[in-house]
Design a protein around this motif. Structure first.
Motif: not given
Length: 126
Positions: A77-102
């Protein structure tokens, strides 16, 4: 193949906080670079934050000091803690991933990411 499911969005007043979660299913979660992006109505999807296998993090300038990305490899699981939120932070938030171990694994561009969640709405009222 990696499946991503976001949760934790909602409606909050300006100055408030939310924590988004993204649960991943698949193999070797710890070897994936995880990112959060957001898309407001009428705008392009934009980078918010990313974390790699060594837990190195990067943020877009507008959220530095307010948002924190973290990961729990034991829970895939990955988290995004969002504090001091502003109206301009309004959006659909997407989680994304790609493989990279280097070394040097991080990316801010949408095209670098191979897997995406369905998104979760965050609305900040003034």
């Amino acid at each position: 193949q990696v499946q991503l499911v976001e949760s934790g969005g909602g409606l909050v007043q300006a100055g408030g906080s939310l924590r988004l979660s993204c649960a991943a299913s698949g193999r070797t979660f710890s070897s994936y670079v995880m990112g959060w992006f957001r898309q407001a109505p009428g705008k392009e999807r934009e980078f918010v934050a990313t974390i790699n296998w060594s837990r190195t993090t990067y943020y877009t300038e507008s959220v530095k000091g307010r948002f924190t990305i973290s990961r729990d490899n034991a829970k895939d699981t990955v988290y995004l803690q969002m504090n001091s939120l502003k109206p301009e932070d309004t959006a659909v938030y997407y989680c994304a991933a790609y493989y990279c171990s280097g070394y040097g694994c991080f990316a801010r561009n949408v095209d670098a990411y191979d897997y995406w969640g369905q998104g979760t709405q965050v609305t900040v009222s003034s």
